[in-house]
Design a protein around this motif. Structure first.
Motif, PDB file in Angstrom:
ATOM      1  N   VAL A  55     -38.414 -56.656  95.182  1.00 59.49           N
ATOM      2  CA  VAL A  55     -37.287 -56.102  94.987  1.00 59.49           C
ATOM      3  C   VAL A  55     -36.984 -55.889  93.501  1.00 59.49           C
ATOM      4  CG1 VAL A  55     -35.172 -54.904  95.944  1.00 59.49           C
ATOM      5  CG2 VAL A  55     -36.626 -55.099  97.016  1.00 59.49           C
ATOM      6  N   VAL A  56     -36.665 -54.541  92.824  1.00 58.92           N
ATOM      7  CA  VAL A  56     -36.432 -54.413  91.397  1.00 58.92           C
ATOM      8  C   VAL A  56     -35.206 -55.389  91.192  1.00 58.92           C
ATOM      9  CG1 VAL A  56     -35.626 -53.393  89.085  1.00 58.92           C
ATOM     10  CG2 VAL A  56     -37.512 -52.332  90.897  1.00 58.92           C
ATOM     11  N   THR A  57     -34.996 -56.332  90.154  1.00 56.43           N
ATOM     12  CA  THR A  57     -33.011 -57.084  90.195  1.00 56.43           C
ATOM     13  C   THR A  57     -33.136 -56.940  88.617  1.00 56.43           C
ATOM     14  OG1 THR A  57     -31.990 -58.639  90.560  1.00 56.43           O
ATOM     15  CG2 THR A  57     -33.910 -59.643  89.972  1.00 56.43           C
ATOM     16  N   ALA A  58     -31.774 -56.623  88.612  1.00 55.67           N
ATOM     17  CA  ALA A  58     -31.923 -56.990  86.485  1.00 55.67           C
ATOM     18  C   ALA A  58     -32.230 -57.637  86.262  1.00 55.67           C
ATOM     19  CB  ALA A  58     -30.329 -56.157  86.871  1.00 55.67           C
ATOM     20  N   GLY A  59     -31.539 -59.309  86.957  1.00 50.58           N
ATOM     21  CA  GLY A  59     -32.150 -59.984  86.040  1.00 50.58           C
ATOM     22  C   GLY A  59     -30.964 -60.201  84.740  1.00 50.58           C
ATOM     23  N   SER A  60     -31.836 -60.589  83.457  1.00 48.98           N
ATOM     24  CA  SER A  60     -31.393 -60.569  82.478  1.00 48.98           C
ATOM     25  C   SER A  60     -30.584 -59.256  81.652  1.00 48.98           C
ATOM     26  CB  SER A  60     -31.818 -61.149  81.179  1.00 48.98           C
ATOM     27  OG  SER A  60     -32.761 -60.209  81.037  1.00 48.98           O
ATOM     28  N   ARG A  61     -31.264 -58.432  82.649  1.00 49.19           N
ATOM     29  CA  ARG A  61     -30.337 -56.875  82.340  1.00 49.19           C
ATOM     30  C   ARG A  61     -30.905 -55.773  81.160  1.00 49.19           C
ATOM     31  NH1 ARG A  61     -24.293 -56.425  82.971  1.00 49.19           N
ATOM     32  NH2 ARG A  61     -24.026 -56.502  85.500  1.00 49.19           N
ATOM     33  N   VAL A  62     -31.956 -57.245  80.485  1.00 40.82           N
ATOM     34  CA  VAL A  62     -32.508 -56.451  79.614  1.00 40.82           C
ATOM     35  C   VAL A  62     -34.127 -55.498  79.865  1.00 40.82           C
ATOM     36  CG1 VAL A  62     -34.371 -57.543  77.175  1.00 40.82           C
ATOM     37  CG2 VAL A  62     -32.229 -58.242  77.366  1.00 40.82           C
ATOM     38  N   CYS A  63     -34.274 -54.780  78.703  1.00 37.51           N
ATOM     39  CA  CYS A  63     -35.651 -53.652  79.253  1.00 37.51           C
ATOM     40  C   CYS A  63     -37.147 -53.874  78.505  1.00 37.51           C
ATOM     41  CB  CYS A  63     -35.003 -52.249  79.165  1.00 37.51           C
ATOM     42  SG  CYS A  63     -33.005 -52.447  81.085  1.00 37.51           S
ATOM     43  N   GLY A  64     -38.043 -54.054  78.499  1.00 33.65           N
ATOM     44  CA  GLY A  64     -38.795 -53.962  77.741  1.00 33.65           C
ATOM     45  C   GLY A  64     -39.195 -54.509  76.204  1.00 33.65           C
ATOM     46  N   LYS A 117     -43.120 -51.497  79.091  1.00 32.79           N
ATOM     47  CA  LYS A 117     -43.416 -50.928  79.833  1.00 32.79           C
ATOM     48  C   LYS A 117     -42.410 -52.176  80.848  1.00 32.79           C
ATOM     49  CE  LYS A 117     -47.653 -48.881  78.602  1.00 32.79           C
ATOM     50  NZ  LYS A 117     -49.252 -48.688  79.739  1.00 32.79           N
ATOM     51  N   ASP A 118     -41.170 -51.251  81.213  1.00 30.25           N
ATOM     52  CA  ASP A 118     -40.281 -52.404  81.915  1.00 30.25           C
ATOM     53  C   ASP A 118     -39.366 -51.529  83.221  1.00 30.25           C
ATOM     54  OD1 ASP A 118     -38.042 -55.061  81.048  1.00 30.25           O
ATOM     55  OD2 ASP A 118     -39.684 -54.641  82.992  1.00 30.25           O
ATOM     56  N   THR A 119     -38.755 -51.952  84.070  1.00 29.95           N
ATOM     57  CA  THR A 119     -38.134 -51.313  85.269  1.00 29.95           C
ATOM     58  C   THR A 119     -36.859 -51.700  83.779  1.00 29.95           C
ATOM     59  OG1 THR A 119     -37.868 -53.525  85.513  1.00 29.95           O
ATOM     60  CG2 THR A 119     -39.149 -51.954  86.855  1.00 29.95           C
ATOM     61  N   CYS A 120     -35.984 -50.932  84.153  1.00 38.17           N
ATOM     62  CA  CYS A 120     -34.433 -51.061  83.360  1.00 38.17           C
ATOM     63  C   CYS A 120     -33.057 -50.247  84.421  1.00 38.17           C
ATOM     64  CB  CYS A 120     -34.696 -50.168  82.699  1.00 38.17           C
ATOM     65  SG  CYS A 120     -33.613 -50.185  81.012  1.00 38.17           S
ATOM     66  N   LYS A 121     -32.004 -50.002  83.498  1.00 44.78           N
ATOM     67  CA  LYS A 121     -30.888 -49.412  84.932  1.00 44.78           C
ATOM     68  C   LYS A 121     -31.373 -48.704  85.272  1.00 44.78           C
ATOM     69  CE  LYS A 121     -26.211 -49.782  83.243  1.00 44.78           C
ATOM     70  NZ  LYS A 121     -25.638 -48.928  83.429  1.00 44.78           N
ATOM     71  N   GLY A 122     -31.090 -49.000  86.600  1.00 43.59           N
ATOM     72  CA  GLY A 122     -30.711 -47.494  87.818  1.00 43.59           C
ATOM     73  C   GLY A 122     -32.585 -47.638  88.064  1.00 43.59           C
ATOM     74  N   ASP A 123     -33.004 -48.625  87.549  1.00 39.19           N
ATOM     75  CA  ASP A 123     -34.202 -48.555  88.639  1.00 39.19           C
ATOM     76  C   ASP A 123     -34.690 -50.156  89.733  1.00 39.19           C
ATOM     77  OD1 ASP A 123     -36.465 -47.996  85.670  1.00 39.19           O
ATOM     78  OD2 ASP A 123     -36.113 -47.131  87.231  1.00 39.19           O
ATOM     79  N   SER A 124     -32.263 -50.555  89.800  1.00 34.50           N
ATOM     80  CA  SER A 124     -32.520 -52.133  90.537  1.00 34.50           C
ATOM     81  C   SER A 124     -32.865 -52.000  91.689  1.00 34.50           C
ATOM     82  CB  SER A 124     -31.111 -52.664  90.417  1.00 34.50           C
ATOM     83  OG  SER A 124     -31.734 -53.312  88.533  1.00 34.50           O
ATOM     84  N   GLY A 125     -33.045 -52.292  93.073  1.00 28.54           N
ATOM     85  CA  GLY A 125     -33.606 -52.104  94.484  1.00 28.54           C
ATOM     86  C   GLY A 125     -35.128 -51.300  94.350  1.00 28.54           C
TER      87      GLY A 125
HETATM   88  N1  LIG Z   1     -35.724 -55.466  83.201  1.00 29.62           N
HETATM   89  C1  LIG Z   1     -35.593 -55.812  83.933  1.00 29.62           C
HETATM   90  C2  LIG Z   1     -34.735 -54.206  84.463  1.00 29.62           C
HETATM   91  C3  LIG Z   1     -34.727 -53.927  85.568  1.00 29.62           C
HETATM   92  C4  LIG Z   1     -33.554 -53.188  86.419  1.00 29.62           C
HETATM   93  C5  LIG Z   1     -32.133 -53.405  85.561  1.00 29.62           C
HETATM   94  C6  LIG Z   1     -32.573 -53.603  84.211  1.00 29.62           C
HETATM   95  N2  LIG Z   1     -31.084 -53.568  83.112  1.00 29.62           N
HETATM   96  C7  LIG Z   1     -30.022 -53.189  83.543  1.00 29.62           C
HETATM   97  O1  LIG Z   1     -29.332 -53.147  84.615  1.00 29.62           O
HETATM   98  C8  LIG Z   1     -29.167 -53.180  82.801  1.00 29.62           C
HETATM   99  C9  LIG Z   1     -29.538 -52.800  81.610  1.00 29.62           C
HETATM  100  C10 LIG Z   1     -28.361 -52.472  80.234  1.00 29.62           C
HETATM  101  C11 LIG Z   1     -27.186 -52.556  80.736  1.00 29.62           C
HETATM  102  C12 LIG Z   1     -26.283 -52.446  82.301  1.00 29.62           C
HETATM  103  N3  LIG Z   1     -25.282 -53.203  82.530  1.00 29.62           N
HETATM  104  C13 LIG Z   1     -25.721 -52.573  83.910  1.00 29.62           C
HETATM  105  C14 LIG Z   1     -24.478 -53.015  85.048  1.00 29.62           C
HETATM  106  N4  LIG Z   1     -24.690 -53.765  86.093  1.00 29.62           N
HETATM  107  O2  LIG Z   1     -23.838 -53.080  84.645  1.00 29.62           O
HETATM  108  C15 LIG Z   1     -26.859 -53.493  83.843  1.00 29.62           C
HETATM  109  C16 LIG Z   1     -27.651 -52.870  83.031  1.00 29.62           C
HETATM  110  C17 LIG Z   1     -33.342 -53.886  83.779  1.00 29.62           C
END
Ligand SMILES: NCc1cccc(NC(=O)c2cccc3[nH]c(C(N)=O)cc23)c1
Length: 232
Positions: free
Chosen positions: A196-205, A176-184
């Motif tokens: 505030v959600v940040t993408a960090g390593s962009r990895v989800c789950g 269970k995790d935040t993911c792409k589009g949840d940032s902010g």
């Molecule tokens: N669980 C942590 C978490 C929280 C919020 C977001 C994300 N993961 C991304 O945002 C993401 C994921 C994959 C490709 C991506 N490409 C880009 C981009 N900006 O081009 C973002 C991403 C991860």
């Protein structure tokens, strides 16, 4: 949101969808009548185009009472934010006019006391970010409950290896995790926005890459300053 479920409609009346050309890009939340807080990384690749902010929504596409798209007068990224790391990853958006507050549109208070949320505290994240690893996007707001993990564990070399500063916090990301589009979007603990959600390593789950959030309390003075200087 991975591994979450559909939120109860309009139980999170502070949630904002940041959109470009009618497309959801990032989350955000109402911190004052004319101000939305989100993540600076959300402006990556937007070529300086201003977002539009959708408030009062549960579904991104269906007509709903009190759902309204607002134009943005100004977008102010934190001066310390940059594309190379997650530091100071905050964006303030001034709406063209004060949002009309009602049962579906409300301000969410943010934490002003700069003290870490205790590990194992259960907090909630919500958003219209992807709901599968393949990147399926939901129409309706999703949410997930996640436990806070200590900065010490989050900084372990097998996790985020000493990149988590005292202005960041982490939650467990197993399944269970935040993911792409949840940032902010906000991380809400006991009814208060702590992060505030940040993408960090962009990895989800993946439990090896805990979700990272910008803690809000350390930036309260900056947020107040921007809102005060742009007032009127
Ligand atoms: N669980 C942590 C978490 C929280 C919020 C977001 C994300 N993961 C991304 O945002 C993401 C994921 C994959 C490709 C991506 N490409 C880009 C981009 N900006 O081009 C973002 C991403 C991860």
């Amino acid at each position: 949101i991975l591994g979450g479920y559909e939120a109860r409609p309009h139980l999170r009346p502070y949630m904002a969808s940041l959109q470009l050309d009618g497309q959801h890009v990032c989350g955000g939340f109402l911190i004052a009548e004319q101000w939305v807080l989100s993540a600076a990384h959300c402006t990556e690749g937007t070529n300086g185009k201003l977002f539009q902010v959708l408030l009062g929504a549960h579904s991104l596409t269906e007509p709903e009472p009190h759902k309204r798209l607002y134009r943005v007068r100004a977008q102010i990224a934190h001066p310390g934010s940059n594309i190379h790391n997650n530091r100071d990853d905050l964006l303030l958006l001034q709406l063209e006019e004060k949002a009309e507050l009602n049962a579906h549109v409300k301000v969410l208070p943010f934490q002003r006391e700069d003290r870490d949320v205790e590990a194992d505290t259960l907090c909630e994240a919500a958003g219209w970010g992807t709901v599968t690893h393949s990147g399926r996007r939901p129409d309706k707001l999703q949410q997930v409950e996640r436990p806070v993990i200590s900065r010490e564990l989050c900084n372990h070399r097998t996790r985020h290896d000493q990149t988590i500063t005292e202005k960041m916090m982490c939650t467990d990301s197993r399944k269970k995790d935040t993911c792409k589009g949840d940032s902010g979007g906000p991380l809400v603990c006991n009814g208060v926005a702590e992060g505030v959600v940040t993408a960090g390593s962009r990895v989800c789950g993946n439990y090896k890459k805990p979700a990272i959030y910008t803690r809000i309390a350390p930036y309260a003075t900056w947020i107040d300053g921007v809102m005060a200087s742009a007032a009127g």
